[in-house]
Write an enzyme that holds these catalytic residues in place. Sequence first.
Site, short mmCIF file in Angstrom:
data_model
loop_
_atom_site.label_atom_id
_atom_site.label_comp_id
_atom_site.label_asym_id
_atom_site.label_seq_id
_atom_site.Cartn_x
_atom_site.Cartn_y
_atom_site.Cartn_z
N ASP A 26 0.86 -1.19 0.00
CA ASP A 26 0.00 0.00 0.00
C ASP A 26 0.89 1.23 0.00
OD1 ASP A 26 -2.02 1.85 0.34
OD2 ASP A 26 -2.16 1.53 2.51
N ASN A 28 -0.59 4.59 -0.03
CA ASN A 28 -1.27 5.83 0.41
C ASN A 28 -2.05 5.67 1.71
OD1 ASN A 28 -3.29 4.23 -0.51
ND2 ASN A 28 -4.25 5.76 -1.83
N ASP A 30 -4.43 3.68 2.72
CA ASP A 30 -5.84 3.27 2.81
C ASP A 30 -5.97 1.78 3.13
OD1 ASP A 30 -5.16 2.09 0.43
OD2 ASP A 30 -6.78 2.99 -0.75
N ASP A 34 -1.60 -1.19 -3.98
CA ASP A 34 -1.93 -0.42 -5.18
C ASP A 34 -0.77 -0.43 -6.18
OD1 ASP A 34 -0.13 1.51 -3.96
OD2 ASP A 34 -1.84 2.10 -2.70
N ASP A 103 -4.50 -10.37 -16.14
CA ASP A 103 -5.58 -11.34 -15.99
C ASP A 103 -6.68 -10.98 -16.99
OD1 ASP A 103 -7.15 -13.37 -14.52
OD2 ASP A 103 -5.79 -12.89 -12.87
N ASP A 205 -8.71 -16.29 -17.01
CA ASP A 205 -9.53 -16.78 -15.91
C ASP A 205 -10.62 -17.75 -16.41
OD1 ASP A 205 -10.15 -16.37 -13.01
OD2 ASP A 205 -12.07 -15.73 -13.82
N GLU A 259 -6.31 -20.63 -17.19
CA GLU A 259 -6.67 -21.23 -15.92
C GLU A 259 -7.69 -22.28 -16.30
OE1 GLU A 259 -8.55 -20.37 -11.53
OE2 GLU A 259 -9.55 -19.71 -13.33
N HIS A 332 -3.60 -17.12 -5.44
CA HIS A 332 -4.52 -16.40 -4.53
C HIS A 332 -5.76 -17.22 -4.19
CE1 HIS A 332 -5.93 -16.06 -8.55
NE2 HIS A 332 -7.09 -15.62 -8.12
N ASP A 333 -5.92 -18.40 -4.77
CA ASP A 333 -7.10 -19.24 -4.50
C ASP A 333 -6.78 -20.45 -3.62
OD1 ASP A 333 -8.70 -17.68 -6.17
OD2 ASP A 333 -8.33 -18.94 -7.93
#
Length: 560
Positions: A26, A28, A30, A34, A103, A205, A259, A332-333
């Site tokens: 990150d 900034n 939040d 990013d 992706d 995907d 994928e 990520h899965d």
Amino acid sequence: MLLSNMNREWWKEAVVYQIYPRSFQDSNGDGIGDLRGIINRLDYIESLGIDVVWLNPIYKSPNHDNGYDISDYRDIMSEFGDMADFDELLKGMHERGIKVVMDLVVNHCSSEHYWFQQAIQSRDNPYYDYFHWWPAENGTPPERWSFFAPDASAWRFNEATNSYYLHYFAVEQPDLNWENPKVRAEIYDMMHFWFKKGIDGFRMDVITFISKHDGYPVFEGVHGEAMIDVYAQGPRLHEYLHEMNREVLQHYDIMTVAEGPGTHINNIHDLVDETRQELNMNYHFEHVELGLNARKMVNSDHRDLVKYKKILCDWAVEFDHAGWGTTWHTNHDFPRQVSWFGDDSDEHREASSKLLSTMLLTMRGTPYYYMGDEIGMTNARFESIEDYNDLMTINWYKLTEQEGGDTQALLDSHKLSGRDNARTPIQWDSSTNAGFTQGKPWLKVTPNYPTINVANQENDPKSPLNYFRSLTALRKNHLSLIYGAFKVYLLEDPNIFSYTRTLDDETLLILLNYSSDNQTVCLDSELLSSDVKLNNYDDLVVASDHYQLKPWQAVIIKLA
Ligand code: TEU
Ligand code: CA
């Protein structure tokens, strides 16, 4: 095998490093990673010795499924930055010799996409046919299983059109109707847009799901998650991919990877063989789903090394004559590689994470390596459903609750198998929030960050991080690890994975002890050598008829 007979391609020789931008850095405050955060870490990325970065979706999205629900394919998600940031990121990568793969999520879009907002107005709307519908006057639609719907049904009723739309994933992810040539033309046009910007490829995907069965027939005898294999058998899949190749892909020097849920050895050649002119590579799920029942409930196959080896070896030799494969342990899965396949205890975490990386970079196929694995990040192991962000775990929890099932058992399994385990922020250093953000992270940082972090490992020559750098360097200097013939030894051994890679006059032996105990590995004399190229321990015991391996020891040895 001879190098001179090989059809050399940059994407066969590459190591792909996957960045999940939401959790990388990150910039900034939040709490959300990013593009600027990635730009700030370019030197780190370059230092890994990887060749390609695959970015999870960064397009405009309401984020019901963290960017896999796209509302504008030609714009950047506001949390991640803007198009100027993207252009700067792409330039920064290219200046460092790193290619960028995006992706491509075109089985479905977001329910907030203009196309869908139009489509739901009336059956006469020109965008109605951009989606799949079942008119309500035809009665109840035939069963279609949804990954993420609260009721597990992939049909959702829409009042204004008096019809049900199809969504294999969340209610907010309506499936695009590829049968409509206008939809395909829109997608191809959008792909040209990104290629003209200079991106180097797409990870596609659930691309195996894009062709639906005409008339939405009943899938006799197939219910629930088992539908995945049927979804991948749509009658026009290969026609569409071939068309995409002709209209878009063949015009650029790029790479593509499917994928591929529902891909198996019996159907893979149709997808990736060169003569098919469809896609370059695919990744299947057989080894990562070994040990998983429906809803990612863990079963006893989870630690069955022999089954795991057989799957990987079958795939490795499948591409002897045509096509090209991939290797991966997680993304990520799926859970963190060291927690699922290794031993993430303090005692064995570093050795086992190095071993798993060794397998990925020496097995046959292009490696897809997930961010954070280079430092041996572990599963988050959330205790409570409140800690989860992922709609998959949350919906399955709710479903189990509605059914009066065992929600604690689901939570226990998801501590091992849940998708959020690999989505926690990258552990950069021991400062607050692991140096990921000055604000409140969107997903909890794993509490072991004061020990496991990049800063600690930078200065330690024996760290998993520096070992990974040695591995990428070694792979570049040994084309046998890329193009070499693959041969497995001791296939039935429940603890040892051992194989050779041979190209021209070089043979490398890879010895991996997938156990937390010492192991004796008996091999024929021509497989015994002490010419060690890489070792995750300081030494290796080579006797007259065997090797002696320490817990999770991994060695790459050159044979005479
Ligand atoms: O995932 C597709 C998908 O469903 C499999 O990866 C699935 O997780 C696996 O078969 C279960 O064992 C892709 C994306 O990677 C995922 O993050 C998205 O949620 C999904 O598509 C929808 O776009
Ligand atoms: Ca941010």
